[in-house]
Design an enzyme around this catalytic site. Structure first.
Site, PDB file in Angstrom:
ATOM      1  N   ASP A 114       0.837  -1.197   0.000  1.00  0.00           N
ATOM      2  CA  ASP A 114       0.000   0.000   0.000  1.00  0.00           C
ATOM      3  C   ASP A 114       0.876   1.252   0.000  1.00  0.00           C
ATOM      4  O   ASP A 114       1.725   1.413   0.877  1.00  0.00           O
ATOM      5  CB  ASP A 114      -0.902  -0.036   1.239  1.00  0.00           C
ATOM      6  CG  ASP A 114      -1.942   1.060   1.239  1.00  0.00           C
ATOM      7  OD1 ASP A 114      -2.355   1.494   0.141  1.00  0.00           O
ATOM      8  OD2 ASP A 114      -2.353   1.483   2.340  1.00  0.00           O
ATOM      9  N   ASP A 132       2.950   4.947  -5.596  1.00  0.00           N
ATOM     10  CA  ASP A 132       2.202   6.188  -5.403  1.00  0.00           C
ATOM     11  C   ASP A 132       3.057   7.382  -5.815  1.00  0.00           C
ATOM     12  O   ASP A 132       3.844   7.909  -5.033  1.00  0.00           O
ATOM     13  CB  ASP A 132       1.766   6.315  -3.944  1.00  0.00           C
ATOM     14  CG  ASP A 132       0.900   7.547  -3.705  1.00  0.00           C
ATOM     15  OD1 ASP A 132       0.638   8.287  -4.679  1.00  0.00           O
ATOM     16  OD2 ASP A 132       0.480   7.767  -2.555  1.00  0.00           O
ATOM     17  N   GLY A 167      -7.802   8.090   7.276  1.00  0.00           N
ATOM     18  CA  GLY A 167      -8.095   8.335   8.683  1.00  0.00           C
ATOM     19  C   GLY A 167      -9.571   8.591   8.925  1.00  0.00           C
ATOM     20  O   GLY A 167     -10.423   8.363   8.077  1.00  0.00           O
ATOM     21  N   HIS A 193      -9.346   4.944  -2.017  1.00  0.00           N
ATOM     22  CA  HIS A 193      -8.573   4.981  -0.776  1.00  0.00           C
ATOM     23  C   HIS A 193      -9.315   5.828   0.250  1.00  0.00           C
ATOM     24  O   HIS A 193     -10.150   6.653  -0.094  1.00  0.00           O
ATOM     25  CB  HIS A 193      -7.195   5.593  -1.034  1.00  0.00           C
ATOM     26  CG  HIS A 193      -6.245   4.654  -1.698  1.00  0.00           C
ATOM     27  ND1 HIS A 193      -5.038   4.290  -1.142  1.00  0.00           N
ATOM     28  CD2 HIS A 193      -6.321   3.983  -2.877  1.00  0.00           C
ATOM     29  CE1 HIS A 193      -4.411   3.449  -1.955  1.00  0.00           C
ATOM     30  NE2 HIS A 193      -5.177   3.254  -3.020  1.00  0.00           N
ATOM     31  N   GLY A 211     -11.422   4.812   2.718  1.00  0.00           N
ATOM     32  CA  GLY A 211     -12.830   4.418   2.770  1.00  0.00           C
ATOM     33  C   GLY A 211     -13.445   4.419   4.148  1.00  0.00           C
ATOM     34  O   GLY A 211     -14.651   4.197   4.291  1.00  0.00           O
ATOM     35  N   ASN A 258     -10.042   0.627   0.280  1.00  0.00           N
ATOM     36  CA  ASN A 258      -9.074   0.461   1.361  1.00  0.00           C
ATOM     37  C   ASN A 258      -9.700   0.831   2.701  1.00  0.00           C
ATOM     38  O   ASN A 258     -10.283   1.906   2.838  1.00  0.00           O
ATOM     39  CB  ASN A 258      -7.847   1.339   1.113  1.00  0.00           C
ATOM     40  CG  ASN A 258      -6.985   0.820  -0.014  1.00  0.00           C
ATOM     41  OD1 ASN A 258      -7.465   0.199  -0.948  1.00  0.00           O
ATOM     42  ND2 ASN A 258      -5.691   1.093   0.077  1.00  0.00           N
TER      43      ASN A 258
END
Length: 289
Positions: free
Chosen positions: A80, A102, A179, A208, A210, A230
């Protein structure tokens, strides 16, 4: 059953559900999500951030591989938010079957160049690649990080990015954040952007951050084409809240892990089951056999 990210997400895209990617950053949380997925007959991706891997040590990956190979549940082990080519190669050497590079913080062309390099190396050994375009917000104390101001994914750029990099899945920015959102912030997804991207991009799309978004919006996102979501904070908070309750119970003799953690595992498992049902990934095992 250990499979690649592409094998997992192509099935999800075709059958209109989203695979949960759980950042289960400990052996206890791994047990919780494995039990949840086995009970719900749901595939899942075991997502491990480089900082989590640094804490857990490389040997943790062997535990995940063992669990996957001794379960009927399809499992992909996913790096990740890999930040460098070196982190990606290290993950592949450990046995990850899916990696994310990323480069979302980079200029568009630099993101493409970095991603192309990772795709060339990963595809050569049968490992799937996820990349990100646009930026995910950051609500505070998370390993995933993020930015204070979200940059939404441009649908036209997304199409070009996918075509030039040949990635297997694309993480898009439509208003989520890593977060748990502060009480004074109400998250709202740009589902219109998602719908536009889904029309012109033919690979699985990833969401991402979620955790904490309203269930209704998440369900709509799945219906519109999100194939992987995620989840990190929600399962960890469930675990930690129960842990505080156990340790604050007044019994100073509680110290054995097999006494401390079972209720914490159960709390995390219940949260995982809620996400599985929300993502419509329950009872999907037959699609992988």
């Amino acid at each position: 059953m250990l499979i690649t990210g592409k094998q997992m997400l192509d099935v999800a895209k075709e059958n209109h559900f989203a695979v949960p990617a759980f950042n289960a950053g400990s052996g206890q949380l791994l047990t919780a999500v494995m039990e949840a997925c086995e009970e719900a007959k749901s595939p899942f991706m075991m997502a491990i951030h480089p900082l989590e891997l640094e804490f857990l040590r490389d040997s943790f990956v062997s535990q995940v591989i063992y669990e996957a190979n001794h379960s009927k549940v399809p499992v992909a082990i996913h790096l990740d938010h890999g930040a460098s080519f070196e982190q990606v190669i290290h993950a592949i050497q450990l046995g990850f079957t899916s990696v994310m590079i990323d480069g979302s913080h980079l200029p568009f062309e630099e993101n493409i160049v970095m991603t192309q390099k990772v795709v060339e190396a990963a595809h050569a050994v049968g490992v799937s690649v996820e990349a990100e375009l646009g930026t995910i917000g950051d609500t505070g104390n998370t390993v995933e990080g993020g930015v204070s101001e979200i940059i939404y994914t441009d649908p036209t750029k997304a199409k070009e990015f996918v075509e030039r990099t040949e990635i297997d899945s694309l993480a898009i920015a439509i208003g989520t954040a890593h977060g748990i959102y502060p009480k004074n912030v109400e998250p709202k997804l740009r589902l219109d952007i998602l719908a536009e991207i889904a029309k012109i991009v033919d690979i699985p799309l990833v969401l991402h951050g979620g955790s904490s978004n309203p269930d209704k919006e998440i369900s709509q996102a799945v219906d519109l084409g999100i194939a992987k979501i995620n989840i990190s904070s929600d399962i960890k908070i469930s675990f930690a809240d129960k842990l505080r309750e156990v340790l604050d119970s007044g019994n100073a003799e509680i110290r054995e892990p097999n006494v401390v953690f079972p209720d914490c595992n159960l709390a995390a498992k219940e949260t995982a089951l809620h996400k599985i049902n929300l993502f419509k990934s329950d009872n999907k095992l037959d699609l992988y056999y």
